[in-house]
Design a protein around this motif. Structure first.
Motif, PDB file in Angstrom:
ATOM      1  N   THR A  65      56.260  18.904 -79.482  1.00  0.00           N
ATOM      2  CA  THR A  65      55.618  17.605 -79.329  1.00  0.00           C
ATOM      3  C   THR A  65      56.392  16.562 -80.129  1.00  0.00           C
ATOM      4  OG1 THR A  65      54.182  17.872 -81.242  1.00  0.00           O
ATOM      5  CG2 THR A  65      53.340  18.680 -79.106  1.00  0.00           C
ATOM      6  N   ILE A  66      56.077  15.307 -79.880  1.00  0.00           N
ATOM      7  CA  ILE A  66      56.709  14.218 -80.626  1.00  0.00           C
ATOM      8  C   ILE A  66      56.401  14.363 -82.111  1.00  0.00           C
ATOM      9  CG2 ILE A  66      56.645  11.718 -81.006  1.00  0.00           C
ATOM     10  CD1 ILE A  66      56.493  11.419 -77.938  1.00  0.00           C
ATOM     11  N   SER A  67      55.174  14.708 -82.450  1.00  0.00           N
ATOM     12  CA  SER A  67      54.810  14.889 -83.861  1.00  0.00           C
ATOM     13  C   SER A  67      55.605  16.018 -84.504  1.00  0.00           C
ATOM     14  CB  SER A  67      53.314  15.177 -83.992  1.00  0.00           C
ATOM     15  OG  SER A  67      52.568  14.075 -83.571  1.00  0.00           O
ATOM     16  N   GLU A  68      55.756  17.118 -83.793  1.00  0.00           N
ATOM     17  CA  GLU A  68      56.525  18.250 -84.330  1.00  0.00           C
ATOM     18  C   GLU A  68      57.994  17.881 -84.504  1.00  0.00           C
ATOM     19  OE1 GLU A  68      53.915  21.937 -82.472  1.00  0.00           O
ATOM     20  OE2 GLU A  68      55.407  20.940 -81.213  1.00  0.00           O
ATOM     21  N   LEU A  69      58.547  17.143 -83.547  1.00  0.00           N
ATOM     22  CA  LEU A  69      59.936  16.703 -83.660  1.00  0.00           C
ATOM     23  C   LEU A  69      60.112  15.802 -84.877  1.00  0.00           C
ATOM     24  CD1 LEU A  69      60.581  15.997 -79.902  1.00  0.00           C
ATOM     25  CD2 LEU A  69      61.947  17.553 -81.301  1.00  0.00           C
ATOM     26  N   ALA A  70      59.170  14.892 -85.084  1.00  0.00           N
ATOM     27  CA  ALA A  70      59.239  13.989 -86.239  1.00  0.00           C
ATOM     28  C   ALA A  70      59.204  14.791 -87.535  1.00  0.00           C
ATOM     29  CB  ALA A  70      58.096  12.982 -86.191  1.00  0.00           C
ATOM     30  N   HIS A 113      59.338   8.627 -81.256  1.00  0.00           N
ATOM     31  CA  HIS A 113      58.763   8.063 -80.026  1.00  0.00           C
ATOM     32  C   HIS A 113      59.714   7.037 -79.414  1.00  0.00           C
ATOM     33  CE1 HIS A 113      56.039   5.949 -77.309  1.00  0.00           C
ATOM     34  NE2 HIS A 113      55.356   7.074 -77.291  1.00  0.00           N
ATOM     35  N   ALA A 114      60.338   6.206 -80.251  1.00  0.00           N
ATOM     36  CA  ALA A 114      61.290   5.203 -79.741  1.00  0.00           C
ATOM     37  C   ALA A 114      62.491   5.883 -79.083  1.00  0.00           C
ATOM     38  CB  ALA A 114      61.736   4.279 -80.877  1.00  0.00           C
ATOM     39  N   ALA A 115      63.006   6.929 -79.713  1.00  0.00           N
ATOM     40  CA  ALA A 115      64.146   7.649 -79.144  1.00  0.00           C
ATOM     41  C   ALA A 115      63.760   8.320 -77.835  1.00  0.00           C
ATOM     42  CB  ALA A 115      64.674   8.685 -80.143  1.00  0.00           C
ATOM     43  N   VAL A 116      62.595   8.938 -77.818  1.00  0.00           N
ATOM     44  CA  VAL A 116      62.113   9.582 -76.587  1.00  0.00           C
ATOM     45  C   VAL A 116      61.935   8.528 -75.497  1.00  0.00           C
ATOM     46  CG1 VAL A 116      60.138  10.760 -75.547  1.00  0.00           C
ATOM     47  CG2 VAL A 116      61.106  11.613 -77.692  1.00  0.00           C
ATOM     48  N   ALA A 117      61.399   7.368 -75.846  1.00  0.00           N
ATOM     49  CA  ALA A 117      61.208   6.299 -74.866  1.00  0.00           C
ATOM     50  C   ALA A 117      62.543   5.872 -74.253  1.00  0.00           C
ATOM     51  CB  ALA A 117      60.498   5.103 -75.509  1.00  0.00           C
ATOM     52  N   ASP A 166      60.000  17.994 -87.979  1.00  0.00           N
ATOM     53  CA  ASP A 166      61.198  18.822 -88.098  1.00  0.00           C
ATOM     54  C   ASP A 166      62.441  18.010 -88.461  1.00  0.00           C
ATOM     55  OD1 ASP A 166      59.543  20.937 -87.473  1.00  0.00           O
ATOM     56  OD2 ASP A 166      60.305  21.179 -85.430  1.00  0.00           O
ATOM     57  N   ARG A 167      62.490  16.759 -88.003  1.00  0.00           N
ATOM     58  CA  ARG A 167      63.649  15.905 -88.314  1.00  0.00           C
ATOM     59  C   ARG A 167      63.467  15.137 -89.609  1.00  0.00           C
ATOM     60  NH1 ARG A 167      66.385  12.965 -83.330  1.00  0.00           N
ATOM     61  NH2 ARG A 167      68.134  13.132 -84.713  1.00  0.00           N
ATOM     62  N   GLY A 168      62.236  15.108 -90.120  1.00  0.00           N
ATOM     63  CA  GLY A 168      61.975  14.384 -91.360  1.00  0.00           C
ATOM     64  C   GLY A 168      61.990  12.882 -91.174  1.00  0.00           C
ATOM     65  N   VAL A 169      61.563  12.434 -89.985  1.00  0.00           N
ATOM     66  CA  VAL A 169      61.490  11.004 -89.699  1.00  0.00           C
ATOM     67  C   VAL A 169      60.084  10.674 -89.215  1.00  0.00           C
ATOM     68  CG1 VAL A 169      63.954  10.834 -89.132  1.00  0.00           C
ATOM     69  CG2 VAL A 169      62.313  11.285 -87.316  1.00  0.00           C
ATOM     70  N   THR A 170      59.816   9.402 -89.045  1.00  0.00           N
ATOM     71  CA  THR A 170      58.484   8.995 -88.605  1.00  0.00           C
ATOM     72  C   THR A 170      58.269   9.339 -87.138  1.00  0.00           C
ATOM     73  OG1 THR A 170      59.153   6.782 -87.914  1.00  0.00           O
ATOM     74  CG2 THR A 170      58.485   7.060 -90.236  1.00  0.00           C
ATOM     75  N   ARG A 171      57.010   9.484 -86.795  1.00  0.00           N
ATOM     76  CA  ARG A 171      56.630   9.725 -85.404  1.00  0.00           C
ATOM     77  C   ARG A 171      57.082   8.550 -84.531  1.00  0.00           C
ATOM     78  NH1 ARG A 171      52.561   9.063 -81.800  1.00  0.00           N
ATOM     79  NH2 ARG A 171      51.867  10.890 -80.662  1.00  0.00           N
ATOM     80  N   GLN A 172      56.994   7.349 -85.078  1.00  0.00           N
ATOM     81  CA  GLN A 172      57.396   6.157 -84.328  1.00  0.00           C
ATOM     82  C   GLN A 172      58.885   6.174 -84.013  1.00  0.00           C
ATOM     83  OE1 GLN A 172      55.547   6.192 -87.102  1.00  0.00           O
ATOM     84  NE2 GLN A 172      53.583   5.318 -86.474  1.00  0.00           N
ATOM     85  N   ALA A 173      59.702   6.655 -84.951  1.00  0.00           N
ATOM     86  CA  ALA A 173      61.151   6.725 -84.712  1.00  0.00           C
ATOM     87  C   ALA A 173      61.458   7.701 -83.582  1.00  0.00           C
ATOM     88  CB  ALA A 173      61.879   7.138 -85.988  1.00  0.00           C
ATOM     89  N   PHE A 233      67.680  15.019 -77.764  1.00  0.00           N
ATOM     90  CA  PHE A 233      67.576  15.648 -76.448  1.00  0.00           C
ATOM     91  C   PHE A 233      67.959  17.127 -76.550  1.00  0.00           C
ATOM     92  CE2 PHE A 233      69.409  16.848 -72.314  1.00  0.00           C
ATOM     93  CZ  PHE A 233      68.331  16.589 -71.486  1.00  0.00           C
ATOM     94  N   MET A 234      69.031  17.413 -77.302  1.00  0.00           N
ATOM     95  CA  MET A 234      69.462  18.796 -77.490  1.00  0.00           C
ATOM     96  C   MET A 234      68.364  19.599 -78.193  1.00  0.00           C
ATOM     97  SD  MET A 234      72.776  20.293 -79.556  1.00  0.00           S
ATOM     98  CE  MET A 234      72.214  19.596 -81.101  1.00  0.00           C
ATOM     99  N   MET A 235      67.744  19.008 -79.209  1.00  0.00           N
ATOM    100  CA  MET A 235      66.655  19.699 -79.919  1.00  0.00           C
ATOM    101  C   MET A 235      65.505  20.010 -78.966  1.00  0.00           C
ATOM    102  SD  MET A 235      66.263  17.711 -83.566  1.00  0.00           S
ATOM    103  CE  MET A 235      64.839  18.673 -84.062  1.00  0.00           C
ATOM    104  N   ILE A 236      65.161  19.061 -78.117  1.00  0.00           N
ATOM    105  CA  ILE A 236      64.058  19.231 -77.173  1.00  0.00           C
ATOM    106  C   ILE A 236      64.383  20.345 -76.185  1.00  0.00           C
ATOM    107  CG2 ILE A 236      62.841  18.113 -75.247  1.00  0.00           C
ATOM    108  CD1 ILE A 236      63.126  15.467 -76.953  1.00  0.00           C
TER     109      ILE A 236
END
Length: 165
Positions: free
Chosen positions: A58-63, A74-78, A65-72, A49-52
């Motif tokens: 976007t979710i893809s850019e966050l994934a 997306h789950a956190a954002v959800a 930048d964090r070095g994690v999957t888009r699905q991970a 949330f702080m990063m956002i």
């Protein structure tokens, strides 16, 4: 052997020290968030949330930048959407990606967290003194400042003769 026992080499690496400090600050923020209504979010979700809030992506850019999957991500954002802290907005010209943005409730949470961060920094100031705390802040800002060349990492050494640029 205790796996949880810290190993402090004679000359600790800066990267390790920054990671240790980040963990310590995260633990303290978890303590400060207890009972504020902000503790419903997982610590990793709070960091996302702080990063956002600091740099909307976007979710893809966050994934990426964090070095994690888009699905991970997306789950956190959800989870943050379910808590009412974020909403998803479409990205113009892109049918797949969504951009998470803070809601009014999310903005209110940011204000509460801001006061907790000031409390945490007050604790740091009590340990370090105001001058050393500001020196630390200044050094961190210098390390995080964008490099003059867009293709250069901020952590790569500057060329000789360009120290003042």
């Amino acid at each position: 052997m205790n796996d949880r026992a810290p190993t402090h080499p004679p000359r600790a690496s800066i990267r390790g020290l920054v990671a240790d400090l980040s963990e310590e600050l995260d633990r303290r923020m978890i303590e400060l968030r207890k009972g504020t209504g902000l503790d419903a979010a997982r610590p990793a979700d709070a960091n996302l949330f702080m990063m956002i809030c600091r740099n909307p992506r976007t979710i893809s850019e966050l994934a990426r930048d964090r070095g994690v999957t888009r699905q991970a991500v997306h789950a956190a954002v959800a989870r943050l959407v379910e808590l009412g802290a974020l909403r998803l907005e479409p990205v113009p010209g892109n049918k797949r990606d969504k951009r998470p943005v803070p809601t009014e409730l999310g903005q209110q949470a940011r204000v509460k967290v801001g006061s907790l961060v000031r409390q945490l920094e007050g604790e740091l100031e009590a340990r370090l003194g105001s001058q050393d705390l500001e020196t630390l802040r200044g050094l961190l800002l210098r390390l995080l400042a964008p490099a003059s060349d867009e293709n250069t990492s901020t952590l790569q050494p500057k060329e000789k003769g360009k120290e003042g640029t």
